[in-house]
Motif scaffolding. Structure first.
Motif, mmCIF file in Angstrom:
data_model
loop_
_atom_site.group_PDB
_atom_site.id
_atom_site.type_symbol
_atom_site.label_atom_id
_atom_site.label_comp_id
_atom_site.label_asym_id
_atom_site.label_seq_id
_atom_site.Cartn_x
_atom_site.Cartn_y
_atom_site.Cartn_z
ATOM 1 N N GLU A 79 -2.954 10.255 39.870
ATOM 2 C CA GLU A 79 -3.078 11.565 38.334
ATOM 3 C C GLU A 79 -4.363 12.197 38.769
ATOM 4 N N PRO A 80 -4.222 13.230 38.784
ATOM 5 C CA PRO A 80 -6.084 13.665 38.745
ATOM 6 C C PRO A 80 -6.908 13.858 38.235
ATOM 7 N N PRO A 81 -7.917 13.445 39.173
ATOM 8 C CA PRO A 81 -9.114 13.600 38.310
ATOM 9 C C PRO A 81 -9.728 14.562 37.326
ATOM 10 N N SER A 82 -10.847 14.090 36.645
ATOM 11 C CA SER A 82 -11.250 14.916 35.965
ATOM 12 C C SER A 82 -12.410 16.025 36.422
ATOM 13 N N GLU A 83 -11.771 16.995 36.201
ATOM 14 C CA GLU A 83 -12.846 17.722 36.888
ATOM 15 C C GLU A 83 -13.830 18.078 36.609
ATOM 16 N N THR A 84 -14.453 17.808 35.584
ATOM 17 C CA THR A 84 -16.480 17.881 35.322
ATOM 18 C C THR A 84 -16.580 16.727 35.510
ATOM 19 N N GLU A 85 -15.947 15.090 35.581
ATOM 20 C CA GLU A 85 -17.198 13.573 35.539
ATOM 21 C C GLU A 85 -17.006 13.265 37.126
ATOM 22 N N HIS A 86 -15.590 14.212 37.865
ATOM 23 C CA HIS A 86 -15.546 13.641 39.342
ATOM 24 C C HIS A 86 -14.553 15.254 40.491
ATOM 25 N N SER A 87 -15.493 16.151 40.300
ATOM 26 C CA SER A 87 -15.409 17.728 41.147
ATOM 27 C C SER A 87 -15.236 17.178 42.078
ATOM 28 N N THR A 88 -15.827 16.380 43.036
ATOM 29 C CA THR A 88 -15.722 16.200 44.301
ATOM 30 C C THR A 88 -14.055 15.860 44.812
ATOM 31 N N GLU A 89 -13.466 14.405 43.584
ATOM 32 C CA GLU A 89 -12.244 14.169 43.710
ATOM 33 C C GLU A 89 -11.090 14.871 43.432
ATOM 34 N N TYR A 90 -11.774 15.089 42.484
ATOM 35 C CA TYR A 90 -11.050 17.134 41.632
ATOM 36 C C TYR A 90 -10.163 17.776 42.612
ATOM 37 N N ALA A 91 -11.309 18.206 43.693
ATOM 38 C CA ALA A 91 -11.097 19.237 44.363
ATOM 39 C C ALA A 91 -10.190 18.822 45.495
ATOM 40 N N LEU A 92 -10.540 17.649 46.020
ATOM 41 C CA LEU A 92 -9.168 17.611 47.132
ATOM 42 C C LEU A 92 -8.072 17.024 46.333
ATOM 43 N N TRP A 93 -7.812 16.539 45.040
ATOM 44 C CA TRP A 93 -7.064 16.600 44.348
ATOM 45 C C TRP A 93 -5.929 17.692 44.398
ATOM 46 N N ASN A 94 -6.751 18.403 44.025
ATOM 47 C CA ASN A 94 -6.168 19.588 43.575
ATOM 48 C C ASN A 94 -6.079 20.873 44.955
ATOM 49 N N GLN A 95 -6.245 20.459 46.010
ATOM 50 C CA GLN A 95 -6.375 21.124 47.222
ATOM 51 C C GLN A 95 -4.695 20.403 48.100
ATOM 52 N N CYS A 96 -3.844 19.181 47.613
ATOM 53 C CA CYS A 96 -3.375 18.520 47.871
ATOM 54 C C CYS A 96 -1.522 19.380 47.084
ATOM 55 N N ASN A 97 -2.549 18.896 45.896
ATOM 56 C CA ASN A 97 -1.862 18.713 44.677
ATOM 57 C C ASN A 97 -0.737 20.817 45.207
ATOM 58 N N ASN A 98 -1.808 21.715 45.622
ATOM 59 C CA ASN A 98 -1.427 22.918 45.785
ATOM 60 C C ASN A 98 -0.872 22.933 46.767
ATOM 61 N N MET A 99 -0.795 21.844 48.098
ATOM 62 C CA MET A 99 -0.842 21.914 49.215
ATOM 63 C C MET A 99 1.361 22.068 49.105
ATOM 64 N N ILE A 100 1.094 21.110 48.046
ATOM 65 C CA ILE A 100 2.543 20.630 48.154
ATOM 66 C C ILE A 100 3.268 21.363 46.871
ATOM 67 N N LEU A 101 2.884 22.184 46.496
ATOM 68 C CA LEU A 101 3.564 22.728 45.732
ATOM 69 C C LEU A 101 3.812 24.549 46.592
ATOM 70 N N SER A 102 3.371 24.969 47.296
ATOM 71 C CA SER A 102 3.422 25.786 48.198
ATOM 72 C C SER A 102 4.463 25.287 49.218
ATOM 73 N N TRP A 103 4.318 24.198 49.330
ATOM 74 C CA TRP A 103 5.960 23.103 50.432
ATOM 75 C C TRP A 103 7.133 24.379 49.949
ATOM 76 N N PHE A 104 7.161 23.564 48.207
ATOM 77 C CA PHE A 104 7.695 23.611 47.371
ATOM 78 C C PHE A 104 8.482 24.846 47.511
ATOM 79 N N THR A 105 7.849 26.044 47.230
ATOM 80 C CA THR A 105 8.158 27.269 47.152
ATOM 81 C C THR A 105 8.998 27.542 48.673
#
Length: 226
Positions: A79-105
């Protein structure tokens, strides 16, 4: 148009400048780990989704994402971490999530890319494709079953005949749901018996003696043993 999507993804992946520094020292077994070969334009599977090929495409994607330890981003286990409470973990999640979205395109036909470009979560894209295409199975199953029913050895070698049968069986399996664990053994045994019967029925009459001998064996061997 493709260049625009790549630029957008690259901007998203570079939004948090410290992310690359973190992933470079991260344990490679972490789902947030991004290998240097994982690029937004990377093509994971050889075939693009066109709708009718969803079962085989989705299975190939599951294999590829599992190999890259990213399957959790589409099956809901990450699940996506909290962007405000766990900003570093959220940044890592967001990077991977967007990478997969790009693969999908890059892994869908042009008429399906719009649903990917405007999505925020890879999991939602995955679920949307499943809802849209996984229900259209009956015509494909009918064609496979029809091919199985009409297939016989004829002029083929036994090995070629078996290979053709197996390809149809494997294709049919992509449309079948996996039974519960307590039913798996019975399911496999019944499937193997059905396949054995199909294999024997299609053999030429020159194998009638061998066919009779195999049918007398208890328990029946599987098709490979036969």
């Amino acid at each position: 148009m493709t260049d625009t999507r790549q630029t957008s993804t690259e901007k998203s992946l570079s939004k948090h400048p410290n992310t690359s520094n973190v992933t470079s020292t991260m344990d490679s077994s972490s789902p947030y780990f991004v290998h240097h070969s994982d690029q937004p334009g990377h093509v994971l599977v050889p075939t693009k989704l066109n709708g009718s090929n969803y079962p085989s495409w989705s299975k190939s994607m599951i294999h590829a994402l599992t190999a890259k330890n990213k399957i959790g981003f589409i099956n809901g286990s990450i699940e996506p971490p909290s962007e405000t409470e766990h900003s570093t973990e959220y940044a890592l999640w967001n990077q991977c999530n967007n990478m997969i979205l790009s693969w999908f395109t890059h892994l869908v036909e042009p008429n399906l890319t719009k649903g990917v470009i405007h999505a925020k979560m890879a999991r939602q894209v995955w679920e949307d494709f499943k809802d849209q295409f996984s229900q259209k199975n009956a015509p494909a199953i009918y064609q496979i079953q029809k091919s199985l029913a009409s297939l016989s050895q004829c002029m083929m070698a036994v090995s070629a005949y078996f290979t053709k049968l197996k390809s149809l069986w494997d294709e049919l399996d992509t449309y079948r749901s996996i039974p519960a664990c307590n039913l798996m053994k019975a399911h496999i045994e019944q499937r193997e018996e059905d396949r054995m019967m199909q294999f024997l029925m299609g053999l030429n009459d020159t194998y009638s003696g061998v066919r009779s001998n195999i049918l007398m064996i208890t328990p029946l061997p599987n098709v490979r043993q036969a």
